[in-house]
Write an enzyme that holds these catalytic residues in place. Structure first.
Site, PDB file in Angstrom:
ATOM      1  N   CYS A   1      10.395 -17.029  -8.887  1.00  0.00           N
ATOM      2  CA  CYS A   1       9.209 -16.299  -9.329  1.00  0.00           C
ATOM      3  C   CYS A   1       8.728 -16.765 -10.703  1.00  0.00           C
ATOM      4  O   CYS A   1       7.540 -16.669 -11.012  1.00  0.00           O
ATOM      5  CB  CYS A   1       9.499 -14.795  -9.373  1.00  0.00           C
ATOM      6  SG  CYS A   1       9.593 -14.016  -7.751  1.00  0.00           S
TER       7      CYS A   1
ATOM      8  N   CYS B   1       5.506 -15.601 -13.088  1.00  0.00           N
ATOM      9  CA  CYS B   1       4.416 -15.026 -12.284  1.00  0.00           C
ATOM     10  C   CYS B   1       4.538 -13.505 -12.196  1.00  0.00           C
ATOM     11  O   CYS B   1       5.620 -12.964 -11.966  1.00  0.00           O
ATOM     12  CB  CYS B   1       4.437 -15.626 -10.885  1.00  0.00           C
ATOM     13  SG  CYS B   1       3.152 -14.977  -9.788  1.00  0.00           S
TER      14      CYS B   1
ATOM     15  N   ASP C   1      16.264  -2.935  10.770  1.00  0.00           N
ATOM     16  CA  ASP C   1      15.737  -1.785  10.025  1.00  0.00           C
ATOM     17  C   ASP C   1      16.322  -0.486  10.562  1.00  0.00           C
ATOM     18  O   ASP C   1      15.640   0.545  10.624  1.00  0.00           O
ATOM     19  CB  ASP C   1      14.213  -1.760  10.109  1.00  0.00           C
ATOM     20  CG  ASP C   1      13.578  -0.895   9.021  1.00  0.00           C
ATOM     21  OD1 ASP C   1      14.277  -0.601   8.034  1.00  0.00           O
ATOM     22  OD2 ASP C   1      12.408  -0.512   9.167  1.00  0.00           O
TER      23      ASP C   1
ATOM     24  N   CYS D   1       2.037 -10.020  -8.202  1.00  0.00           N
ATOM     25  CA  CYS D   1       2.279  -8.833  -7.379  1.00  0.00           C
ATOM     26  C   CYS D   1       2.185  -7.562  -8.218  1.00  0.00           C
ATOM     27  O   CYS D   1       1.641  -6.550  -7.766  1.00  0.00           O
ATOM     28  CB  CYS D   1       3.632  -8.938  -6.687  1.00  0.00           C
ATOM     29  SG  CYS D   1       5.055  -9.139  -7.792  1.00  0.00           S
TER      30      CYS D   1
ATOM     31  N   CYS E   1       3.371   4.141  -4.062  1.00  0.00           N
ATOM     32  CA  CYS E   1       3.061   3.005  -3.179  1.00  0.00           C
ATOM     33  C   CYS E   1       2.163   3.442  -2.023  1.00  0.00           C
ATOM     34  O   CYS E   1       2.434   4.441  -1.349  1.00  0.00           O
ATOM     35  CB  CYS E   1       4.367   2.407  -2.662  1.00  0.00           C
ATOM     36  SG  CYS E   1       4.140   1.043  -1.501  1.00  0.00           S
TER      37      CYS E   1
ATOM     38  N   CYS F   1      -1.083  -4.554  -7.706  1.00  0.00           N
ATOM     39  CA  CYS F   1      -0.800  -3.267  -7.073  1.00  0.00           C
ATOM     40  C   CYS F   1      -1.865  -2.235  -7.440  1.00  0.00           C
ATOM     41  O   CYS F   1      -2.043  -1.913  -8.624  1.00  0.00           O
ATOM     42  CB  CYS F   1       0.580  -2.761  -7.480  1.00  0.00           C
ATOM     43  SG  CYS F   1       0.999  -1.174  -6.719  1.00  0.00           S
TER      44      CYS F   1
ATOM     45  N   CYS G   1       0.476  -6.600  -2.607  1.00  0.00           N
ATOM     46  CA  CYS G   1       1.427  -7.386  -3.398  1.00  0.00           C
ATOM     47  C   CYS G   1       1.955  -8.580  -2.612  1.00  0.00           C
ATOM     48  O   CYS G   1       2.419  -9.567  -3.192  1.00  0.00           O
ATOM     49  CB  CYS G   1       2.579  -6.511  -3.896  1.00  0.00           C
ATOM     50  SG  CYS G   1       3.646  -5.830  -2.603  1.00  0.00           S
TER      51      CYS G   1
ATOM     52  N   CYS H   1       0.888 -13.294  -3.358  1.00  0.00           N
ATOM     53  CA  CYS H   1       2.029 -14.124  -3.743  1.00  0.00           C
ATOM     54  C   CYS H   1       1.720 -15.611  -3.536  1.00  0.00           C
ATOM     55  O   CYS H   1       1.329 -16.025  -2.441  1.00  0.00           O
ATOM     56  CB  CYS H   1       3.260 -13.734  -2.930  1.00  0.00           C
ATOM     57  SG  CYS H   1       4.732 -14.712  -3.360  1.00  0.00           S
TER      58      CYS H   1
END
Length: 335
Positions: free
Chosen positions: A179, A182, A125, A185, A205, A189, A235, A239
Site C-alpha cells: 500500500c 497511498c 464466510d 481508500c 460503513c 469513504c 473504497c 484502489c
C-alpha cells in the site's frame, strides 16, 4: 506431505475456477488484541455474532483440533456496475457466492478424501474464521488500509474460501503490504468509516448501514449514501491495484436485471422474495430494502418519483415510511 502433493491440490483448486491458492498453518498468528479492542469498543455495531466463539475465532486450531493446515482460495468476482438507478455492491449483483463457492470447495474436499484419505471441512464466510488475516498469512494478498484483502492480480475483488484439513502441507510465505503511502481508500469513504489506516468503524460503513443495520439510517449518513441501495464499493473501486482486475468468468455472479426503484417500492413480500431468491440481498428483507431505496431516491430522485414515495409514506411499514418522508422533503427542496 510433499510439495508434489501440494501442487496436486493447487490443480484441484484451479480446476474449480479459483484464481488464488495458498496454505497457512493452523496456528496462524492473528491480531488478537486489536480484534478484542474493536469488539469492546462497539465498532462492530449490531453484528452480535462477532462477539461469540472468539476462543475459536482467534485460535483456529480449536475449530478442528485434528486439523494441521488451512487451504485458502480466492475467486474473482469483478464486473462493471450495470447502468441503472441504484447501485448494488458488486459481490451481490448475481447469485449468492456462499452457495457457489461451497459447492466448489466440497468437490475439492471430496477429491482430497479420495486421493489422500484426509479429513477436511470447508468454510465460506461461515463459522468463526478470521478470513483476511489467514488469507494474508497464506500469501493470497495483504490487508489494505481499508482492511480489505488486496491481491496483486485481482485487486480487491476476491471471494475467500477455506478448507481446514488434517493434511500437513508446506505453508506459503505471508504476503507483504504494497500500500505504501497511498490513502485513496481512506479519502474516498463517503462516511469516514475508515477511521485510520487498517481501522474500520462498521457503524459508519454504508455496507453495514444498508445490510446489517436493522433500524433507521442515521440522518448524518443519508446524503452520503448517494444512490447506494445495498452495500458500497467506494473504497474498493478507488484502489490502484484494481488496474489489473479482469471480469469474472463465473456466470453465476453475472448481474441480474431489476426494475426501476419506484417499481420496487410497490413490491409485496412475495415480489421481494421471488425476485431476490438465491441472492445475498434476500436476507435484508423487504422493509430494509424499501428503506434503502427511499434514501437513494432522496438523493437522486425527481418529481416523477414522488407518487411512489408518498404511497410508502402512507403505509404501515413504519421504518420505510419515515425514510420516504425524508426522501420527499429532499426532492421537494431540490425542485
Amino acid at each position: 506431505m510433499s510439495t508434489e502433493h501440494k501442487e496436486r491440490l493447487r490443480g484441484l483448486v484451479e480446476a474449480e475456477g479459483f484464481e488464488a491458492f495458498g496454505v497457512a498453518p493452523v496456528d496462524v498468528e492473528l491480531r488478537r488484541s486489536y480484534y478484542l479492542e474493536w469488539i469492546s469498543g462497539g465498532q462492530h455495531g449490531e453484528m452480535a455474532w462477532l462477539e461469540r466463539n472468539n476462543d475459536r475465532r482467534l485460535e483456529p486450531e480449536q475449530i478442528i483440533p485434528e486439523a494441521r493446515s488451512i487451504i485458502c482460495v480466492g475467486l474473482n468476482y469483478y464486473q462493471p456496475d450495470p447502468p441503472r438507478r441504484g447501485r448494488i455492491a458488486k459481490y451481490a449483483l448475481g447469485k449468492d457466492y456462499h452457495k457457489a463457492m461451497t459447492q466448489k470447495l466440497k468437490r475439492v474436499c471430496r477429491a482430497m478424501r479420495e486421493e489422500f484419505g484426509s479429513a477436511q471441512r470447508p468454510y465460506v464466510d461461515t463459522g468463526p474464521v478470521m478470513e483476511k488475516p489467514i488469507a494474508a498469512t497464506a500469501g493470497l494478498g495483504w490487508q489494505g488500509k481499508s482492511t480489505i484483502l488486496l491481491n496483486k492480480d485481482n485487486g480487491t475483488w476476491l471471494f475467500l474460501g477455506f478448507i481446514f484439513t488434517t493434511l500437513e502441507l508446506p505453508a506459503d510465505e505471508p504476503a507483504r503490504s504494497h500500500c505504501g503511502k497511498c490513502t485513496r481508500c481512506i479519502d474516498a469513504c463517503p462516511t469516514n468509516a475508515i477511521v485510520g489506516p487498517y481501522q474500520l468503524d462498521a457503524r459508519r460503513c454504508i455496507s453495514y448501514l444498508t445490510i446489517e443495520h436493522k433500524g433507521a439510517i442515521p440522518l448524518e449518513f443519508r446524503r452520503a449514501m448517494g444512490d447506494r441501495i445495498y452495500g458500497c464499493d467506494e473504497c474498493l473501486d478507488v484502489c490502484p491495484w484494481n488496474r489489473w482486475a479482469k471480469q469474472t468468468q463465473e456466470t453465476k455472479f453475472a448481474a441480474r436485471p431489476y426494475p426501476d426503484l419506484t417499481e420496487m417500492l410497490r413490491w409485496t413480500e412475495d415480489d421481494f422474495a421471488e425476485t431476490f431468491a438465491g441472492t445475498p440481498i434476500k436476507r435484508a428483507g423487504l422493509s430494509r430494502w424499501r428503506r434503502n431505496v427511499c434514501v437513494a431516491l432522496g438523493n437522486i430522485g425527481e418529481a416523477d418519483d414522488l407518487p411512489s414515495l408518498r404511497e410508502v409514506a402512507a403505509s404501515d411499514d413504519a421504518l420505510a415510511a419515515e425514510h420516504a418522508l425524508w426522501a420527499i422533503s429532499e426532492i421537494e427542496a431540490r425542485s
